[in-house]
Design an enzyme around this catalytic site. Structure first.
Site, short mmCIF file in Angstrom:
data_model
loop_
_atom_site.label_atom_id
_atom_site.label_comp_id
_atom_site.label_asym_id
_atom_site.label_seq_id
_atom_site.Cartn_x
_atom_site.Cartn_y
_atom_site.Cartn_z
N HIS A 32 38.29 -42.96 38.28
CA HIS A 32 37.13 -43.88 38.24
C HIS A 32 36.23 -43.71 39.47
O HIS A 32 35.56 -44.66 39.89
CB HIS A 32 37.56 -45.35 38.15
CG HIS A 32 38.61 -45.61 37.12
ND1 HIS A 32 38.32 -45.95 35.82
CD2 HIS A 32 39.97 -45.55 37.20
CE1 HIS A 32 39.46 -46.11 35.14
NE2 HIS A 32 40.47 -45.87 35.96
N LYS B 42 15.82 -32.92 54.86
CA LYS B 42 16.55 -32.71 53.62
C LYS B 42 17.12 -31.30 53.45
O LYS B 42 16.50 -30.32 53.83
CB LYS B 42 15.64 -32.99 52.40
CG LYS B 42 15.28 -34.44 52.22
CD LYS B 42 16.46 -35.34 51.98
CE LYS B 42 16.86 -35.53 50.56
NZ LYS B 42 15.99 -35.98 49.57
N SER C 116 12.95 -30.03 51.35
CA SER C 116 11.95 -30.90 50.73
C SER C 116 10.60 -30.58 51.35
O SER C 116 10.50 -30.24 52.53
CB SER C 116 12.33 -32.36 51.00
OG SER C 116 11.20 -33.18 50.90
N GLU D 202 22.47 -28.94 40.94
CA GLU D 202 21.70 -29.83 40.05
C GLU D 202 21.13 -29.04 38.86
O GLU D 202 21.13 -29.51 37.73
CB GLU D 202 20.58 -30.51 40.82
CG GLU D 202 21.11 -31.55 41.79
CD GLU D 202 20.04 -32.07 42.75
OE1 GLU D 202 18.85 -31.82 42.51
OE2 GLU D 202 20.41 -32.73 43.73
#
Ligand code: ARG
Length: 463
Positions: A156, A283, A277, A290
């Protein structure tokens, strides 16, 4: 417009219809397979006395020169042909004249395209398999180096019990190993030659289908001519295997994204596998993971698309089936690209062993072991579960871990505790005592790794 038919037509095909119907823009991908299949076909025709030796030699020579010219860029495959089969045949006739017109004897584009697609996808199965093998080698290497790198195991997405990085990686090893077994299965099921099925009902020429099949490295000919031209099961199976590979990569991606986050910091992706970024200078984003996660939908889409295309078409060949190509090519390229990138990303990422061990220590992942300690000293498990639950609550209030409590505090909650509790619930003990097959204990992990080493060494070879 260059098409192989037209005799029974009195009008030219409408331009839009021609463009809509044509497949050369994508079936040129299996030009090589089309030539290979054609050569095998004429070699068989000659053996059977259907073509003369001279005709066969002229055709093989012509086809070989077309192949060379396309390879070295002298001959360009253009959209003026309807499909790759027309391109090859028209060019052959241009080059060798009348003998070229005999190439298509005893053959239809229906069995021809079925053959080309099988030859093409058969090679792709091997290519994907090889890439998966490299990924498995990368994973196994991480496993060998991290048999004592402790980390929390999750259920979980909540810390559950301590494991090792080797153990966690081993889960992915098993997944990709199964993916390879699926590919192997598919390979053997698809490896039958449809050529000779004709349009749907075989042909009246005395073709030797066993011989053509053996020339092309198939296990034999397909056994029903209707099925031969209308079967796309092997594409569905392959896309299903691809969808499963992507599902595995996507889960792995998701974990890497979480582990790479500021909150977790379990891993740091290599600069070469991260992006920045345009506005936020701090970043370093896990774009590759992704994108792999994102592209999974695209491969699932291909599977759903072909299933839907096939569900309502009557036997035998129907033009709907031309739709099998673009999505299959796209899905195969996507899977190959994703697996290859993943291997690079996984083998260059750095694991923050200390952060992982600390995380395993401060999340009560040793609570089950604390309960087991009491059970080993005669407390029934359900009572032990309750006692440790109260202990955890006490620790949460005190903002500490079980091992931070004094002997006195422990005894207050349960007098069965003795000084050896600290050793019994240490991270190392919790992991190392788990020695059933498949568990994270070092000794048993070593056995499993040796078994998987063996599996990679005695690998499946097709040939
Ligand atoms: N381009 C077609 C396909 O990909 C080849 C088979 C054409 N056969 C036919 N009878 N129109 O399926």
């Amino acid at each position: 417009m260059a098409q192989l038919w037209g005799g029974r037509f009195t009008k030219q095909t409408d331009d839009l219809v021609y463009a809509f119907n044509a497949s050369i823009s994508f079936d040129k991908k299996f030009f090589e397979q089309d030539v290979t299949g054609s050569i095998a076909h004429v070699v068989m025709l000659e053996k059977q006395g259907i073509l003369t030796l001279e005709e066969k030699d002229a055709i093989v020579k012509g086809l070989t020169s077309i192949r060379e010219d396309v390879e070295n860029g002298k001959l360009i495959i253009t959209d003026e042909y309807e499909d790759i089969h027309s391109f090859v045949e028209a060019n052959l006739i241009d080059r060798i004249g009348d003998a070229g017109k005999k190439l298509h004897t005893g053959r239809s584009r229906n069995d021809q395209v079925a053959l080309d697609m099988r030859l093409f996808t058969r090679t792709e199965v091997l290519a994907i398999d090889e890439l998966l093998k490299e990924l498995l080698q990368a994973i196994l290497k991480i496993q060998k180096e991290n048999l004592e790198t402790y980390m929390p195991g999750f259920t979980h997405l909540q810390k559950a019990q301590p494991i090792t990085l080797a153990h966690h990686m081993g889960a992915y090893f098993e997944m990709f190993k199964r993916d390879r077994l699926r590919l192997k299965d598919i390979y053997h099921r698809m490896n039958y030659c449809p050529l000779g099925a004709g349009a749907l009902a075989g042909t009246t020429y005395p073709l030797d289908r066993n011989y053509t099949a053996s020339l092309l490295g198939f296990e034999g000919p397909t056994l029903n001519s209707i099925d031969s031209v209308s079967d796309r099961d092997y594409i569905i199976e392959l896309l299903s295997a691809c969808a499963t590979i992507m599902m595995h990569l996507s889960r792995f991606s998701e974990e890497i994204i979480i582990w790479n986050s500021n909150e977790y910091q379990f891993v740091e992706l290599d600069d070469a596998y991260s992006t920045g970024s345009s506005i936020m200078p701090q970043k370093k984003n896990p774009d590759i993971a992704e994108l792999v996660r994102g592209k999974t939908g695209r491969v699932y889409g291909a599977l759903m698309s072909i299933l839907t295309t096939m569900k309502g078409i009557p036997l035998a060949y129907n033009k709907d089936m031309q739709e099998d190509k673009e999505l299959t090519f796209d899905a195969l390229d996507t899977v190959k690209g994703c697996v290859a990138l993943f291997t690079g990303m996984v083998s260059t990422m750095k694991f923050n062993n200390e952060v992982m061990a600390k995380s395993a220590m401060n999340g009560f992942t040793n609570a089950t072991d604390a309960a087991d300690y009491l059970v080993n000293r005669g407390v029934p498990f359900r009572d032990a579960h309750g006692i440790i639950g109260r202990l955890v609550l006490y620790c949460i209030e005190k903002n500490c871990s079980i091992e931070d409590l004094s002997m006195e505090e422990l005894k207050d909650i349960c007098p069965v505790f003795e000084a050896d509790i600290y050793e019994a619930i240490s991270l190392k003990t919790c992991v190392e005592k788990r020695l059933t097959i498949g568990a994270p204990g070092k000794a048993v992990m070593e056995q499993v790794i040796a078994q998987n080493d063996q599996y990679l060494a005695n690998d499946w070879q097709v040939g």
